[in-house]
Design a protein around this motif. Structure first.
Motif, mmCIF file in Angstrom:
data_model
loop_
_atom_site.group_PDB
_atom_site.id
_atom_site.type_symbol
_atom_site.label_atom_id
_atom_site.label_comp_id
_atom_site.label_asym_id
_atom_site.label_seq_id
_atom_site.Cartn_x
_atom_site.Cartn_y
_atom_site.Cartn_z
ATOM 1 N N ALA A 180 0.858 -1.263 0.072
ATOM 2 C CA ALA A 180 -0.103 0.000 -0.072
ATOM 3 C C ALA A 180 0.733 1.210 -0.168
ATOM 4 N N VAL A 181 1.915 1.094 0.710
ATOM 5 C CA VAL A 181 2.741 2.466 0.870
ATOM 6 C C VAL A 181 3.831 2.401 -0.523
ATOM 7 N N LEU A 182 4.021 1.639 -0.993
ATOM 8 C CA LEU A 182 4.680 1.518 -2.208
ATOM 9 C C LEU A 182 3.911 2.379 -3.571
ATOM 10 N N ALA A 183 2.612 2.262 -3.231
ATOM 11 C CA ALA A 183 1.548 2.844 -4.376
ATOM 12 C C ALA A 183 1.361 4.106 -3.982
ATOM 13 N N PRO A 222 2.453 8.134 -3.983
ATOM 14 C CA PRO A 222 3.581 8.786 -4.844
ATOM 15 C C PRO A 222 4.203 9.588 -3.724
ATOM 16 N N ARG A 223 3.658 10.398 -2.948
ATOM 17 C CA ARG A 223 4.430 11.355 -2.019
ATOM 18 C C ARG A 223 5.376 10.533 -0.790
ATOM 19 N N LEU A 224 5.229 9.229 -0.634
ATOM 20 C CA LEU A 224 5.871 8.468 0.367
ATOM 21 C C LEU A 224 6.908 7.741 -0.448
ATOM 22 N N ARG A 225 8.107 7.588 -0.080
ATOM 23 C CA ARG A 225 9.237 6.648 -0.399
ATOM 24 C C ARG A 225 9.442 5.675 0.806
ATOM 25 N N LEU A 226 9.128 4.238 0.389
ATOM 26 C CA LEU A 226 9.298 3.307 1.363
ATOM 27 C C LEU A 226 10.811 3.020 1.192
ATOM 28 N N ARG A 227 11.618 3.017 2.635
ATOM 29 C CA ARG A 227 12.858 2.853 2.440
ATOM 30 C C ARG A 227 13.315 1.618 3.387
#
Length: 235
Positions: free
Chosen positions: A151-154, A156-161
């Motif tokens: 869900a987080v990977l989808a 656009p304003r977040l970058r899962l690290r």
């Protein structure tokens, strides 16, 4: 209570991290120090910044905002939010922080994504995992982790690290390493599942288990008391 000499305590913390990396056979650039500055005055953060520290971790939103205002003149400072995050505080975090280590549910992630200003780079995010399955601890379970990551990977304003955890206290190196190894394995599983994602971060290890965390691949080590001294009780 006597406050530590920041130049000495920060140098000791850096040396401890370097020694742990060397013992683990890892390059010195493989992990960096996150100075946990919650409950500590802005003046101590400023002193650490003058000594070259750039990454600072805060747990309480309003306290952090006050410090950020006072320290706005410091170039290159990187603010990490590492505490439990409530829905009514996501806007301030989305607008004022570079990193959030404590995302543990889709609702919080979605609010951070929607509230992250377009003018800023994507918010760097770690998912907090309840790696010791403690009822009192925040964090997503290992079973629920892949769905949250997807869900987080989808967004656009977040970058899962990567992943963050605060394991239950344990005595002895082997006992400390066990939950940290589970977190490392969870990140490896996400890398296999989402090969295009920039999953390069393990936020784990504090004063009591730094060496165990480095042996298990920590890339961000969170030290507070070791640098700034014992914390005041937060009201």
């Amino acid at each position: 209570m006597t406050e530590p000499v920041i130049s000495e305590s920060l140098a000791a913390a850096r040396q401890r991290l370097a020694d742990a990396l060397q013992q683990a056979g890892r390059p010195l650039a493989d992990a960096r120090l996150l100075a946990v500055s919650k409950t500590k005055p802005a003046a101590m953060i400023r002193e650490a910044w003058h000594l070259g520290q750039r990454d600072f971790g805060e747990n309480y939103v309003q306290e952090a905002l006050d410090k950020q205002d006072e320290l706005a003149d410091l170039a290159g400072i990187v603010w990490h939010f590492i505490g439990p995050l409530q829905s009514n505080k996501t806007r301030e975090v989305a607008e004022r922080f570079a990193w959030v280590h404590s995302v543990d549910r889709v609702k919080i992630a979605r609010r951070l994504n929607d509230q992250r200003p377009e003018a800023l780079p994507p918010l760097q995010v770690c998912l907090q995992v309840n790696i010791s399955a403690e009822a009192s601890k925040s964090g997503v379970s290992l079973d629920e982790l892949p769905a949250l990551a997807e869900a987080v990977l989808a967004m656009p304003r977040l970058r899962l690290r990567g992943l963050m955890a605060i394991p239950a206290p344990a005595e002895g190196l082997d006992a400390q390493r066990a939950p940290l190894a589970r977190l490392r394995q969870a990140l490896e599983g996400l890398r296999e599942r989402f090969p295009e994602a920039p999953l390069d971060t393990l936020s784990m290890g504090m004063s009591d288990d730094l060496e165990a965390a480095v042996l298990e691949g920590a890339t961000l080590v969170r030290l507070g008391t070791a640098i700034f001294g014992a914390r005041q009780r937060h009201e």
